[in-house]
Write a protein that holds these residues in place. Structure first.
Motif, PDB file in Angstrom:
ATOM      1  N   CYS A 187       1.054  -1.381   0.209  1.00  6.74           N
ATOM      2  CA  CYS A 187      -0.178  -0.208  -0.036  1.00  6.74           C
ATOM      3  C   CYS A 187       1.194   0.889  -0.370  1.00  6.74           C
ATOM      4  N   THR A 188       1.959   0.974   0.587  1.00  2.34           N
ATOM      5  CA  THR A 188       2.710   2.314   0.965  1.00  2.34           C
ATOM      6  C   THR A 188       3.170   2.443  -0.609  1.00  2.34           C
ATOM      7  N   ARG A 189       4.078   1.845  -1.442  1.00  2.00           N
ATOM      8  CA  ARG A 189       4.325   1.886  -2.550  1.00  2.00           C
ATOM      9  C   ARG A 189       3.582   2.541  -3.754  1.00  2.00           C
ATOM     10  N   ARG A 190       1.969   2.393  -2.959  1.00  4.08           N
ATOM     11  CA  ARG A 190       1.126   2.889  -4.426  1.00  4.08           C
ATOM     12  C   ARG A 190       0.750   3.997  -3.702  1.00  4.08           C
ATOM     13  N   GLY A 191       1.391   4.716  -2.896  1.00  2.00           N
ATOM     14  CA  GLY A 191       0.587   5.578  -2.355  1.00  2.00           C
ATOM     15  C   GLY A 191      -0.440   5.191  -1.585  1.00  2.00           C
ATOM     16  N   VAL A 192      -1.103   4.446  -0.891  1.00  2.00           N
ATOM     17  CA  VAL A 192      -2.815   4.483  -0.841  1.00  2.00           C
ATOM     18  C   VAL A 192      -2.658   3.796   0.657  1.00  2.00           C
ATOM     19  N   PRO A 193      -2.379   4.513   1.879  1.00  2.00           N
ATOM     20  CA  PRO A 193      -1.812   3.881   3.745  1.00  2.00           C
ATOM     21  C   PRO A 193      -2.994   3.632   3.948  1.00  2.00           C
ATOM     22  N   PRO A 194      -3.310   2.171   4.407  1.00  2.00           N
ATOM     23  CA  PRO A 194      -5.222   2.563   4.931  1.00  2.00           C
ATOM     24  C   PRO A 194      -4.562   2.715   5.601  1.00  2.00           C
ATOM     25  N   ALA A 195      -6.286   2.894   5.575  1.00  2.00           N
ATOM     26  CA  ALA A 195      -7.188   3.745   7.219  1.00  2.00           C
ATOM     27  C   ALA A 195      -6.918   2.708   8.521  1.00  2.00           C
ATOM     28  N   THR A 196      -6.917   3.179   9.413  1.00  2.00           N
ATOM     29  CA  THR A 196      -7.114   2.114  10.909  1.00  2.00           C
ATOM     30  C   THR A 196      -8.383   3.161  11.930  1.00  2.00           C
ATOM     31  N   VAL A 197      -8.822   1.132  12.445  1.00  2.00           N
ATOM     32  CA  VAL A 197      -9.907   1.223  13.076  1.00  2.00           C
ATOM     33  C   VAL A 197      -9.822   1.182  14.636  1.00  2.00           C
ATOM     34  N   ASN A 198     -10.235   1.376  15.704  1.00  2.00           N
ATOM     35  CA  ASN A 198      -9.948   0.349  16.717  1.00  2.00           C
ATOM     36  C   ASN A 198     -10.906  -0.331  17.354  1.00  2.00           C
ATOM     37  N   LEU A 199     -10.071  -1.405  17.476  1.00  2.00           N
ATOM     38  CA  LEU A 199     -10.950  -2.391  18.568  1.00  2.00           C
ATOM     39  C   LEU A 199     -10.494  -3.156  19.405  1.00  2.00           C
ATOM     40  N   PHE A 200     -11.272  -3.404  20.412  1.00  2.00           N
ATOM     41  CA  PHE A 200     -10.563  -4.449  21.674  1.00  2.00           C
ATOM     42  C   PHE A 200      -9.417  -3.268  22.417  1.00  2.00           C
ATOM     43  N   GLY A 201      -9.724  -2.188  22.166  1.00  2.00           N
ATOM     44  CA  GLY A 201      -8.873  -0.934  22.331  1.00  2.00           C
ATOM     45  C   GLY A 201      -7.404  -0.610  21.351  1.00  2.00           C
ATOM     46  N   SER A 202      -7.916  -1.877  20.318  1.00  2.00           N
ATOM     47  CA  SER A 202      -5.868  -1.923  20.131  1.00  2.00           C
ATOM     48  C   SER A 202      -5.876  -1.272  18.240  1.00  2.00           C
ATOM     49  N   PRO A 203      -5.316  -0.293  17.934  1.00  2.00           N
ATOM     50  CA  PRO A 203      -5.309  -0.036  16.093  1.00  2.00           C
ATOM     51  C   PRO A 203      -5.796  -1.532  15.312  1.00  2.00           C
ATOM     52  N   PHE A 204      -5.718  -1.033  14.870  1.00  2.00           N
ATOM     53  CA  PHE A 204      -5.736  -2.358  13.175  1.00  2.00           C
ATOM     54  C   PHE A 204      -6.172  -1.913  12.106  1.00  2.00           C
TER      55      PHE A 204
END
Length: 302
Positions: free
Chosen positions: A183-200
């Protein structure tokens, strides 16, 4: 001269931790599955026989005869038998009598053993030859990576196979890192979400949930291949469900029991730890597998 440290420590209390278990993981798969109680240790998955559409009349304004139809069922539906993970914990009464402060030896031994059994449970849910998710994906639900490393295109292809309300991806942490690099190489960094108090990290709104129970094959100098799974979960959504036996004697958590077996002639107290579980894929398109995922590919950035 003054009192030295070594001598002084003989009169001092040492602050201790409870025993730490390096192999302990969050076991998010167990938390994200919906668990179904199973009576009698058997779970039958009834499916419709064939893909013939139900005949329906539409827009008739006359008195013509309506079509007759019915939905046929499979003659031999699959039945899932609960699997048992069990072990016997031995604790010598001498140990529990003499060395029981500040930590209860029996309680700590049970805690560590139960955690180890639960770690094995997650591994079996993924890899078991009979009911493990990796081995129960339909051939039509298996896709291979285009070039080895997991790319956004590969995950999009997996989503196209599990498009009816997918819940989450399941992948080895190194596979998730490999996807992040692509994703970084393509310039599309993935979004993150918090579940169970941890980022995914997520892709198309679906979290990539890590589990080190997905094996990496042929790992050498950081290379190797693994699988990425995509699941729909729950009975109401015709997804993947976890199975457990309710109401066990000595039940500690759903499906897991601890029973004292007595003290033998050697003064050893014995505790039987049993965990009953399985998993079922209710319809084929509830589970997809991306195969041949390379985890050792890196890029040079200039």
């Amino acid at each position: 001269m003054a009192l030295g440290d070594n001598a002084a420590r003989k009169l001092a209390n040492t602050t201790k931790t409870a025993p730490q278990l390096p192999a302990l993981t969050p076991r998010w798969l167990v938390s994200l599955l919906q668990w179904t109680p199973v009576e009698g240790g058997v779970y039958r998955v009834n499916r419709v026989k064939g893909d013939d559409p139900v005949e329906v009349a539409c827009g008739n304004r006359d008195e013509r005869e309506l079509p007759s139809t019915f939905v046929d069922y499979e003659d031999a539906p699959r039945e899932y038998n609960l699997s048992v993970l069990s072990t016997v914990l031995d604790v010598h009464t001498r140990v529990s009598d003499l060395y029981n402060q500040p930590f209860d030896q029996i309680r700590e031994q049970l805690r560590l053993t139960i955690e180890s059994v639960k770690e094995r449970q997650e591994s079996e849910l993924i890899n078991n030859a009979d009911y493990g998710l990796v081995n129960n994906a339909a051939p039509s639900q298996r896709v291979k990576t285009r070039k080895g490393a997991p790319t956004p295109d590969d995950l999009d292809e997996l989503i196209s196979r599990v498009w009816k309300e997918p819940a989450f991806f399941l992948a080895h942490p190194r596979a998730i890192a490999a996807f992040g690099r692509e994703c970084t190489r393509r310039g599309v960094p993935p979004a993150t979400v918090n579940l169970f108090g941890s980022p995914f990290i997520t892709w198309r709104g679906l979290p990539l949930v890590p589990s080190d129970k997905l094996w990496i094959e042929g790992s050498d100098r950081g290379a190797g291949t693994t699988n990425i799974l995509l699941l729909r979960v729950g009975e109401k959504k015709q997804g993947v469900v976890g199975l457990f036996q309710p109401g066990l004697p000595g039940e500690q958590t759903p499906g897991l029991s601890v029973r004292f077996m007595g003290i033998n002639q050697k003064g050893i107290g014995q505790y039987l730890i049993s965990l009953y579980c399985s998993a079922a894929v209710l319809v084929p398109d509830a589970l997809g597998v991306l195969e041949n995922v390379e985890v050792g590919h890196y890029h040079d950035y200039k």
